[in-house]
Design a protein around this motif. Sequence first.
Motif, PDB file in Angstrom:
ATOM      1  N   SER A 191       0.824  -1.206   0.000  1.00  0.00           N
ATOM      2  CA  SER A 191       0.000   0.000   0.000  1.00  0.00           C
ATOM      3  C   SER A 191       0.859   1.258   0.000  1.00  0.00           C
ATOM      4  O   SER A 191       0.550   2.237  -0.714  1.00  0.00           O
ATOM      5  N   VAL A 192       1.918   1.275   0.786  1.00  0.00           N
ATOM      6  CA  VAL A 192       2.787   2.447   0.824  1.00  0.00           C
ATOM      7  C   VAL A 192       3.462   2.654  -0.525  1.00  0.00           C
ATOM      8  O   VAL A 192       3.564   3.784  -1.019  1.00  0.00           O
ATOM      9  N   ASP A 193       3.916   1.572  -1.140  1.00  0.00           N
ATOM     10  CA  ASP A 193       4.534   1.708  -2.465  1.00  0.00           C
ATOM     11  C   ASP A 193       3.561   2.319  -3.463  1.00  0.00           C
ATOM     12  O   ASP A 193       3.928   3.192  -4.258  1.00  0.00           O
ATOM     13  N   LEU A 238       6.919   9.442   2.521  1.00  0.00           N
ATOM     14  CA  LEU A 238       5.864  10.032   3.339  1.00  0.00           C
ATOM     15  C   LEU A 238       6.498  10.542   4.621  1.00  0.00           C
ATOM     16  O   LEU A 238       7.351   9.868   5.214  1.00  0.00           O
ATOM     17  N   ASP A 239       6.065  11.705   5.059  1.00  0.00           N
ATOM     18  CA  ASP A 239       6.573  12.218   6.329  1.00  0.00           C
ATOM     19  C   ASP A 239       5.971  11.455   7.505  1.00  0.00           C
ATOM     20  O   ASP A 239       6.643  11.227   8.510  1.00  0.00           O
ATOM     21  N   LEU A 263      10.027   0.067   6.162  1.00  0.00           N
ATOM     22  CA  LEU A 263       9.736   1.381   5.592  1.00  0.00           C
ATOM     23  C   LEU A 263      10.696   2.444   6.120  1.00  0.00           C
ATOM     24  O   LEU A 263      11.139   3.319   5.373  1.00  0.00           O
ATOM     25  N   GLU A 264      11.018   2.370   7.396  1.00  0.00           N
ATOM     26  CA  GLU A 264      11.962   3.326   7.972  1.00  0.00           C
ATOM     27  C   GLU A 264      13.355   3.133   7.387  1.00  0.00           C
ATOM     28  O   GLU A 264      14.021   4.105   7.004  1.00  0.00           O
ATOM     29  N   ALA A 265      13.797   1.895   7.304  1.00  0.00           N
ATOM     30  CA  ALA A 265      15.146   1.605   6.796  1.00  0.00           C
ATOM     31  C   ALA A 265      15.303   2.022   5.335  1.00  0.00           C
ATOM     32  O   ALA A 265      16.377   2.481   4.921  1.00  0.00           O
ATOM     33  N   SER A 266      14.236   1.896   4.558  1.00  0.00           N
ATOM     34  CA  SER A 266      14.284   2.251   3.138  1.00  0.00           C
ATOM     35  C   SER A 266      14.149   3.748   2.909  1.00  0.00           C
ATOM     36  O   SER A 266      14.388   4.232   1.793  1.00  0.00           O
TER      37      SER A 266
END
Length: 309
Positions: free
Chosen positions: A100-102, A113-114, A137-140
Amino acid sequence: MKTMTLPHTTLPASNIILGLMRIEPLSDDEIRALVGQARDAGINFFDHAVVYGDSLHGCERRFGDAIAFSPAERDQVIVQSKVGLADGYWDFSTEHILESVDESLRSLKLEHLDILLLHRPDALVVPDEVASAFDTLEASGKVRNFGISNHTPAQVELLKRSVKQPLIVNQVQLSITHANLVAAGVAANMNGLDQSIDRDNGILDYSRLNDITLQAWSPFQKGFFDGVFLGDREQYGELNDVIDELAGKYDVEPEAIAVAWITRHPADMQVVLGTTNRDRVRASAAGSELPLTRQEWYRLFTAAGHLLP
């Protein structure tokens, strides 16, 4: 426009947020004009969700088509989206969150995204799966901060057993008339009084104790999408009388008074505007730091039908 540094971050955020849930039918020029009005009013925070639009990511795609931030502009704004809804059910699995984030980033035409929020509680949530998604998501670099929406304190605590990132915001419904978040605490320990029923398990006090910023959605709604209370003299005549009186005193529109009732609270809440009307954005923004007195705040509270025991 009042700005605040969100807890656990260095993000300088306006306390008024432009919500983009209704922009799908607008033209590119209309979307640019709406965002431009928000920026002119000092709003630097834009709220999305996967579910906004006639199809998933619909409003995100329209935003991405219409708005192209320069690198300097991108550093000055905060873009937030919400995830969790699949095809008719909630899904907080690692795979679904990542996919979904992608798609949100592709739709918005952004690299990150902030803030990412879990939209509504998933009854089948496995906190370890959420934690795995957030770590990835944080690491990427795809998501820089995380939060939740419409979650109770216990649901937040359950997530925190696995999620290591601070959950910095909780987006909840709040208006003068839809105010159980506040009203239940005011009438605590009153037998037989509906207002005393705690329907959210103390979200307000829990959030203040744990440095979680509350974002108030539907600030003009009577109830759950039952229409706005502004101008409704049949159901909320006394409230509108007080709003109009205070609007005259402060030389603002009624929208600013409704917003100020929320921003006046010492919890430092943000207000999410869902309108596509540029005049209403301008009028609402005037409530960012309007200095309602305690007496005025409680007059609005009681005029809306809430009890002071």
